[in-house]
Design a protein around this motif. Structure first.
Motif, PDB file in Angstrom:
ATOM      1  N   ILE A  56       0.838  -1.202   0.000  1.00  0.00           N
ATOM      2  CA  ILE A  56       0.000   0.000   0.000  1.00  0.00           C
ATOM      3  C   ILE A  56       0.875   1.255   0.000  1.00  0.00           C
ATOM      4  O   ILE A  56       0.511   2.283  -0.583  1.00  0.00           O
ATOM      5  CB  ILE A  56      -0.992  -0.004   1.195  1.00  0.00           C
ATOM      6  CG1 ILE A  56      -2.096   1.034   0.981  1.00  0.00           C
ATOM      7  CG2 ILE A  56      -0.289   0.210   2.511  1.00  0.00           C
ATOM      8  CD1 ILE A  56      -3.003   0.750  -0.179  1.00  0.00           C
ATOM      9  N   CYS A  57       2.068   1.180   0.628  1.00  0.00           N
ATOM     10  CA  CYS A  57       2.984   2.333   0.605  1.00  0.00           C
ATOM     11  C   CYS A  57       3.403   2.661  -0.823  1.00  0.00           C
ATOM     12  O   CYS A  57       3.518   3.840  -1.190  1.00  0.00           O
ATOM     13  CB  CYS A  57       4.229   2.039   1.439  1.00  0.00           C
ATOM     14  SG  CYS A  57       3.982   2.191   3.218  1.00  0.00           S
ATOM     15  N   SER A  58       3.645   1.645  -1.642  1.00  0.00           N
ATOM     16  CA  SER A  58       4.079   1.876  -3.016  1.00  0.00           C
ATOM     17  C   SER A  58       3.003   2.579  -3.830  1.00  0.00           C
ATOM     18  O   SER A  58       3.300   3.311  -4.772  1.00  0.00           O
ATOM     19  CB  SER A  58       4.460   0.548  -3.678  1.00  0.00           C
ATOM     20  OG  SER A  58       3.328  -0.275  -3.877  1.00  0.00           O
ATOM     21  N   ILE A  59       1.744   2.366  -3.464  1.00  0.00           N
ATOM     22  CA  ILE A  59       0.637   3.015  -4.169  1.00  0.00           C
ATOM     23  C   ILE A  59       0.384   4.411  -3.613  1.00  0.00           C
ATOM     24  O   ILE A  59       0.215   5.381  -4.364  1.00  0.00           O
ATOM     25  CB  ILE A  59      -0.651   2.170  -4.050  1.00  0.00           C
ATOM     26  CG1 ILE A  59      -0.459   0.793  -4.688  1.00  0.00           C
ATOM     27  CG2 ILE A  59      -1.842   2.880  -4.688  1.00  0.00           C
ATOM     28  CD1 ILE A  59      -1.610  -0.165  -4.430  1.00  0.00           C
ATOM     29  N   VAL A  60       0.363   4.526  -2.304  1.00  0.00           N
ATOM     30  CA  VAL A  60       0.002   5.792  -1.655  1.00  0.00           C
ATOM     31  C   VAL A  60       1.167   6.778  -1.634  1.00  0.00           C
ATOM     32  O   VAL A  60       1.008   7.962  -1.944  1.00  0.00           O
ATOM     33  CB  VAL A  60      -0.504   5.526  -0.224  1.00  0.00           C
ATOM     34  CG1 VAL A  60      -0.745   6.835   0.502  1.00  0.00           C
ATOM     35  CG2 VAL A  60      -1.788   4.712  -0.255  1.00  0.00           C
ATOM     36  N   PHE A  61       2.369   6.272  -1.276  1.00  0.00           N
ATOM     37  CA  PHE A  61       3.533   7.148  -1.130  1.00  0.00           C
ATOM     38  C   PHE A  61       4.480   7.087  -2.328  1.00  0.00           C
ATOM     39  O   PHE A  61       5.426   7.862  -2.406  1.00  0.00           O
ATOM     40  CB  PHE A  61       4.321   6.788   0.132  1.00  0.00           C
ATOM     41  CG  PHE A  61       3.509   6.829   1.395  1.00  0.00           C
ATOM     42  CD1 PHE A  61       2.658   7.884   1.656  1.00  0.00           C
ATOM     43  CD2 PHE A  61       3.594   5.810   2.328  1.00  0.00           C
ATOM     44  CE1 PHE A  61       1.916   7.936   2.832  1.00  0.00           C
ATOM     45  CE2 PHE A  61       2.862   5.849   3.503  1.00  0.00           C
ATOM     46  CZ  PHE A  61       2.014   6.908   3.750  1.00  0.00           C
ATOM     47  N   GLY A  62       4.264   6.116  -3.218  1.00  0.00           N
ATOM     48  CA  GLY A  62       5.117   6.006  -4.401  1.00  0.00           C
ATOM     49  C   GLY A  62       6.397   5.237  -4.193  1.00  0.00           C
ATOM     50  O   GLY A  62       7.239   5.164  -5.083  1.00  0.00           O
ATOM     51  N   ASP A  63       6.581   4.628  -3.021  1.00  0.00           N
ATOM     52  CA  ASP A  63       7.826   3.907  -2.754  1.00  0.00           C
ATOM     53  C   ASP A  63       7.600   2.922  -1.617  1.00  0.00           C
ATOM     54  O   ASP A  63       6.645   3.056  -0.839  1.00  0.00           O
ATOM     55  CB  ASP A  63       8.945   4.886  -2.391  1.00  0.00           C
ATOM     56  CG  ASP A  63      10.329   4.302  -2.625  1.00  0.00           C
ATOM     57  OD1 ASP A  63      10.424   3.139  -3.060  1.00  0.00           O
ATOM     58  OD2 ASP A  63      11.314   5.022  -2.363  1.00  0.00           O
TER      59      ASP A  63
END
Length: 491
Positions: free
Chosen positions: A179-186
């Motif tokens: 979910i971090c990769s989607i929300v924060f980009g990384d």
């Protein structure tokens, strides 16, 4: 002074009685239920430590629709697949409101997606779904991220060298990174101290949400707000999560390029910019923080808790684990990364995953709904704003829908030919208008992670399988698995 105190006491008693009888006058519109007491409501009819058992007992007496008073607040409980479906699906619009959850509302104040209502909720939900799809939810691009994160988890598990360990933290880090990769980009490194702290806060809050203190807070928020206790840690943890998200939003604002949106936060910032002249806009900095928090929390805890339960269940039923191993080896082999498309060729594995979700019944009481207007339902009239509890345990354990609901049995999702069989009574993501917006992502994550781990490892318990207790440690808003240690043995 004595007369004054006595007078005050009598006024309080009379006020309580008036409120009680006035509230009781509305019960002619609401379904029947146990008689509430002033202030306490039906507290004495409910076991805070085992709400499921209490509600099942009341169902036997009052039927599939009944009313309980959570303090002075009436809540209509819906039981069984047919009743829940009729409300959430057939009359979905009327039952699409979000009910009261004081322990969460104190922090969100109705902002974000989870606890908002009306047009604000519809606009934010529509935006979130479209944005998540734009960043790959349900598509090959996000599957590749999930596959890579599953490989990272495999490497971490290999480092345990077959020694017993508690998998809670590692599993939480893996799903949080998706979910971090989607929300924060990384994504974050598993040794990143700040990241580990955040995952720990999420795990801690899910546990606290389901503690008796949190349940009592939902019944008597004003009273509990003034009392010391572990429930206050929930709000402290939330504030720390909010501070982290604010830092991420600030960093995004400093590097924001409207012509190149990198992730969910950038998309929200662009929406804020587009609607900055609209006084009716729902897109603001506070809302982006709360919406991101909702996605971050839900995207980490629900699926990670499900996988923790899954490992525990497989250790208890090694014969089922062996059959999953056989199917994965035959269909996928030991080298290729599992794909979501493999579900069609692995019906037993797919059935096991579904049965795990049904059996653990992670949100047994469902997330509270509310009716959006005066609603006629099964001979009753539910006034606008009435809290609704879709009792999902009664759906997942409905004997009219599952042959032997008390038993863990993948055959609940298989036909006579051994093919996977859907069941409309499968509602781990709820149903209707308030269906979890991350369902597609969660289903893909669960399959890819589950199959990847079973492709590479065998899970061994530290005690005989028959001694493993798969019942939840805590059961409140959701079910929390008992702590355990596992030996991860390479295949």
């Amino acid at each position: 002074m004595v007369i004054s105190t006595l007078t005050l006491f009598l006024i309080i008693c009379l006020t309580c009685l008036l409120l009680y009888f006035r509230g009781n006058g509305k019960r002619g519109q609401l379904p029947p239920g146990p008689r509430p007491l002033p202030i306490l409501g039906n507290m004495l009819d409910l076991d805070i430590k085992d709400m499921v058992k209490s509600l099942l007992t009341l169902r036997e007496k009052f039927g599939s629709v009944f009313t309980i008073y959570m303090g002075s607040q009436p809540t209509v409980v819906l039981c069984g697949y047919k009743t829940v479906k009729k409300a959430l699906v057939d009359q979905g619009e009327e039952f699409s409101g979000r009910g009261d959850m004081p322990v969460i509302f104190r922090f969100t104040q109705g902002d974000g997606i989870a606890l908002s209502n009306g047009e604000k909720w519809k606009v934010l939900r529509r935006f979130a779904i479209q944005t998540l799809r734009n960043f790959g939810m349900g598509k090959r691009s996000i599957e590749e991220r999930i596959q890579e994160e599953a490989k990272c988890l495999v490497k971490e598990l290999e480092q345990t060298k077959g020694e017993p360990f508690d998998p809670t933290f590692l599993i939480g880090c893996s799903f949080s990174n998706v979910i971090c990769s989607i929300v924060f980009g990384d994504r974050f490194d598993y040794k990143d101290e700040k990241f580990l702290t955040l995952v720990g806060l999420i795990n801690d809050n899910f546990r606290l949400f389901n503690s008796p203190f949190a349940q009592i807070y939902n019944l008597y928020p004003k009273f509990m707000h003034c009392l010391p206790g572990p429930h206050h840690q929930i709000f402290a943890n939330f504030e720390r999560l909010r501070d982290f998200i604010r830092e991420m939003v600030k960093a995004h604002q400093e590097s924001f390029d409207p012509n190149c949106t990198r992730d969910f936060i950038d998309s929200f910032l662009l929406k804020i910019q587009v609607e900055k002249e609209n006084p009716q806009s729902y897109f603001h900095t506070d809302t982006i923080v709360m919406t991101t928090h909702n996605l971050f929390f839900a995207g980490t805890e629900t699926v990670s808790t499900t996988l923790r339960f899954a490992i525990l269940i497989l250790m208890k039923y090694p014969e089922i684990e062996a059959k999953v191993h056989e199917e994965i080896t035959r269909v996928i082999g030991s080298q290729r990364s599992p794909s979501f498309e493999d579900r069609a060729q692995t019906p037993y594995t797919e059935a096991v995953i579904h049965e795990i979700q049904r059996f653990i019944d992670i949100f047994s009481m469902g997330i509270p709904h509310a009716v959006t207007k005066d609603t006629h339902f099964q001979g009753f009239v539910l006034p606008k704003g009435t809290n609704i509890m879709p009792f999902l345990h009664s759906v997942h354990y409905d004997p009219t829908q599952f042959k032997n609901p008390q038993k863990f049995d993948p055959a609940h999702f298989l036909n006579e030919k051994g093919e996977f069989r859907r069941n409309d009574a499968f509602m781990p993501f709820s149903a209707g208008k308030r269906l979890c917006l991350g369902e597609a992502l969660a289903r893909m994550e669960m399959f890819v992670f589950f199959v990847t781990l079973l492709q590479r490892f065998t899970f061994r318990p530290t005690c005989p399988p028959e001694e493993i207790d798969v019942s939840p440690l805590l059961s409140g808003l959701g079910n929390v698995p008992r702590p355990y240690k596992v030996q991860v043995i390479p295949r």
